[in-house]
Write a protein that holds these residues in place. Structure first.
Motif, PDB file in Angstrom:
ATOM      1  N   VAL A   1       0.922  -1.044  -0.535  1.00  0.00           N
ATOM      2  CA  VAL A   1       0.135   0.042   0.417  1.00  0.00           C
ATOM      3  C   VAL A   1       0.974   1.157   0.418  1.00  0.00           C
ATOM      4  O   VAL A   1       1.726   1.583   0.253  1.00  0.00           O
ATOM      5  CB  VAL A   1      -1.255  -0.186   1.240  1.00  0.00           C
ATOM      6  N   LYS A   2       0.500   2.051  -1.225  1.00  0.00           N
ATOM      7  CA  LYS A   2       1.380   3.531  -1.255  1.00  0.00           C
ATOM      8  C   LYS A   2       0.518   4.211  -0.595  1.00  0.00           C
ATOM      9  O   LYS A   2      -0.393   4.706  -0.841  1.00  0.00           O
ATOM     10  CB  LYS A   2       1.890   3.382  -2.344  1.00  0.00           C
ATOM     11  N   ILE A   3       1.454   5.318   0.408  1.00  0.00           N
ATOM     12  CA  ILE A   3       1.079   6.322   1.040  1.00  0.00           C
ATOM     13  C   ILE A   3       1.639   7.046   1.113  1.00  0.00           C
ATOM     14  O   ILE A   3       2.982   7.284   1.838  1.00  0.00           O
ATOM     15  CB  ILE A   3       0.636   5.785   2.775  1.00  0.00           C
TER      16      ILE A   3
ATOM     17  N   ALA B   1       3.756  -0.711   4.721  1.00  0.00           N
ATOM     18  CA  ALA B   1       3.243   0.306   3.526  1.00  0.00           C
ATOM     19  C   ALA B   1       4.633   0.925   2.975  1.00  0.00           C
ATOM     20  O   ALA B   1       5.780   0.318   3.462  1.00  0.00           O
ATOM     21  CB  ALA B   1       3.030   1.367   4.369  1.00  0.00           C
ATOM     22  N   GLN B   2       4.050   0.889   2.114  1.00  0.00           N
ATOM     23  CA  GLN B   2       5.111   2.047   1.450  1.00  0.00           C
ATOM     24  C   GLN B   2       5.511   3.347   1.907  1.00  0.00           C
ATOM     25  O   GLN B   2       3.962   4.062   0.787  1.00  0.00           O
ATOM     26  CB  GLN B   2       5.483   1.924  -0.084  1.00  0.00           C
ATOM     27  N   VAL B   3       5.502   4.333   3.258  1.00  0.00           N
ATOM     28  CA  VAL B   3       5.611   5.750   2.859  1.00  0.00           C
ATOM     29  C   VAL B   3       6.492   6.628   1.923  1.00  0.00           C
ATOM     30  O   VAL B   3       7.537   6.481   2.472  1.00  0.00           O
ATOM     31  CB  VAL B   3       5.462   5.961   4.214  1.00  0.00           C
ATOM     32  N   TYR B   4       5.633   7.675   1.912  1.00  0.00           N
ATOM     33  CA  TYR B   4       6.199   8.985   1.120  1.00  0.00           C
ATOM     34  C   TYR B   4       5.651  10.745   1.994  1.00  0.00           C
ATOM     35  O   TYR B   4       4.630  10.070   2.061  1.00  0.00           O
ATOM     36  CB  TYR B   4       6.360   9.081  -0.437  1.00  0.00           C
TER      37      TYR B   4
ATOM     38  N   HIS C   1       5.802  11.579  -9.330  1.00  0.00           N
ATOM     39  CA  HIS C   1       6.230  10.934  -8.913  1.00  0.00           C
ATOM     40  C   HIS C   1       5.999   9.765  -7.788  1.00  0.00           C
ATOM     41  O   HIS C   1       6.203   8.691  -7.855  1.00  0.00           O
ATOM     42  CB  HIS C   1       7.333  11.918  -8.403  1.00  0.00           C
ATOM     43  N   ILE C   2       5.466  10.324  -7.005  1.00  0.00           N
ATOM     44  CA  ILE C   2       5.295   9.492  -5.655  1.00  0.00           C
ATOM     45  C   ILE C   2       3.891   7.919  -5.889  1.00  0.00           C
ATOM     46  O   ILE C   2       4.222   6.764  -5.903  1.00  0.00           O
ATOM     47  CB  ILE C   2       4.697  10.210  -4.719  1.00  0.00           C
ATOM     48  N   LYS C   3       2.947   8.754  -6.947  1.00  0.00           N
ATOM     49  CA  LYS C   3       1.732   8.556  -6.933  1.00  0.00           C
ATOM     50  C   LYS C   3       0.957   7.315  -6.434  1.00  0.00           C
ATOM     51  O   LYS C   3       0.832   6.556  -6.785  1.00  0.00           O
ATOM     52  CB  LYS C   3       2.746   7.880  -8.700  1.00  0.00           C
ATOM     53  N   PRO C   4       1.044   7.460  -4.677  1.00  0.00           N
ATOM     54  CA  PRO C   4       0.396   7.311  -4.321  1.00  0.00           C
ATOM     55  C   PRO C   4      -1.362   6.378  -4.639  1.00  0.00           C
ATOM     56  O   PRO C   4      -2.229   7.092  -5.014  1.00  0.00           O
ATOM     57  CB  PRO C   4       0.440   7.935  -2.851  1.00  0.00           C
TER      58      PRO C   4
END
Ligand SMILES: [Zn+2]
Length: 359
Positions: A72-74, A123-126, A187-190
């Protein structure tokens, strides 16, 4: 249509720029150019989904053992800048010789705590920013020409002072937010953006701020655009992207979960908007739709969190206490540090909402 009326452009705000018939929506574009025709599919089965970079839960990778948010990209968006910018952005006040209260530094503390928890769950967190500094390379000095044009556009008086103020606004409220929008969308495209803020009531003089009894919590999702706002092509475009990609469904569902958890954790009552700049969208008194550059620009689902009145007496005391382990007594109740209370509630809501995918 019902989303236009109920959420995005209530009170017929869209009717000056968009005409809807059975099979087509005619959308005004730039002055002098022909309108854009958005043709509706004859049936639901023939309707094409709008391509999105974000995913709904069923399209996410499966959970992994002990990694319930795997894949999950957050994106976490700590509101404002803080540090040496806090006074300029008017997110700074100080009571006597106490530690100054700067929203931009507090949101960053919370964001880092949330990131740690979410990452531990896979999770992938940015973060849209990771320090008390802007991500845009623009600075107020380079925006003076644009500031002059903006003041003239508003028929405002041009003085050295108003020009300074307008250049600063264009820097931290427009340039910075647009840069974050680009980061998120390109870039992030969460799968979701969580915008983190602390609220406040008017405090007057920042060096002799008014401390108040009021305290509250609310959440914002994108919407409530006025006819005037929709007269700008860029706002109309941003609205249509959000309307057509149905980020609303995700925003609302996640916000409902978060509102419950945060209201339980903080005990805060819902904030109530009195003007027409925000509207309620469902039976949840904590959830409002409002048009902000900082939620409209992100094309994916966005939850905008506004807990705690920073110049509330009890909240101010909790901010002065900083972060700590365990619980301490404030106003007769044993409380976690204000940062952990905030971060835990947000992280736990994200876990509750996105977990439960098939293993
Ligand atoms: Zn804020």
């Amino acid at each position: 249509m019902s989303l236009l009326d109920k959420v995005y452009a209530p009170g017929g705000a869209w009717k000056k720029t968009i005409t809807v018939s059975d099979d087509v929506a005619v959308i005004q574009t730039k002055p002098g150019q022909s309108p854009f025709l958005l043709r509706f599919a004859p049936s639901k089965a023939e309707a094409k989904a709008v391509p999105t970079y974000w995913r709904v839960k069923p399209l996410m990778p499966p959970e992994e053992p002990n990694k319930r948010l795997a894949g999950v990209k957050i994106a976490l968006d700590p509101g404002h800048l803080g540090g040496g910018w806090a006074k300029m952005e008017e997110r700074w006040f100080q009571v006597g010789n106490s530690t100054p209260v700067t929203e931009g530094d507090m949101t960053l503390v919370v964001a880092k705590m949330i990131a740690d928890k979410l990452e531990s769950w896979g999770a992938q967190v940015y973060l849209t920013r990771s320090k008390a500094a802007p991500v845009t390379s623009l600075r107020p000095n380079s925006l003076r020409k644009a500031a002059l044009a903006s003041l003239q556009d508003k028929n405002a008086t041009v003085t050295d002072f108003s020009l300074d103020k307008e250049s600063e606004l264009l820097f931290y409220r427009v340039g910075e937010i647009r840069r974050r929008g680009k980061l998120v969308n390109e870039h992030i495209k969460p799968d979701v953006v969580i915008c983190l803020h602390f609220n406040a009531e008017a405090w007057g003089n920042a060096k002799k701020p008014k401390l108040v009894d009021a305290n509250h919590l609310h959440f914002l999702i994108t919407g409530a655009m006025s006819a005037e706002e929709l007269s700008y092509e860029d706002q109309r475009f941003d609205m249509l992207v959000k309307l057509l990609n149905r980020s609303y469904n995700e925003e609302l569902a996640l916000t409902n979960v978060m509102a419950k958890k945060m209201a339980d954790a903080t005990g805060l009552p819902p904030y109530r908007y009195e003007g027409s700049n925000a509207v309620r969208v469902n039976g949840n008194p904590y959830v409002w739709a409002r048009n902000l550059l900082a939620n409209r620009l992100y094309h994916c689902p966005v939850v905008y969190v506004e807990p705690y009145v920073m110049n509330n007496k009890n909240v101010f005391a909790r901010i002065q206490a900083g972060d700590y382990d365990g619980r301490r007594n404030f106003g007769g109740a044993m409380r976690k540090s204000i940062y952990r209370e905030y971060a835990d509630a947000v992280a736990d809501s994200i876990l509750a909402y996105y977990s439960g995918r098939p293993l």
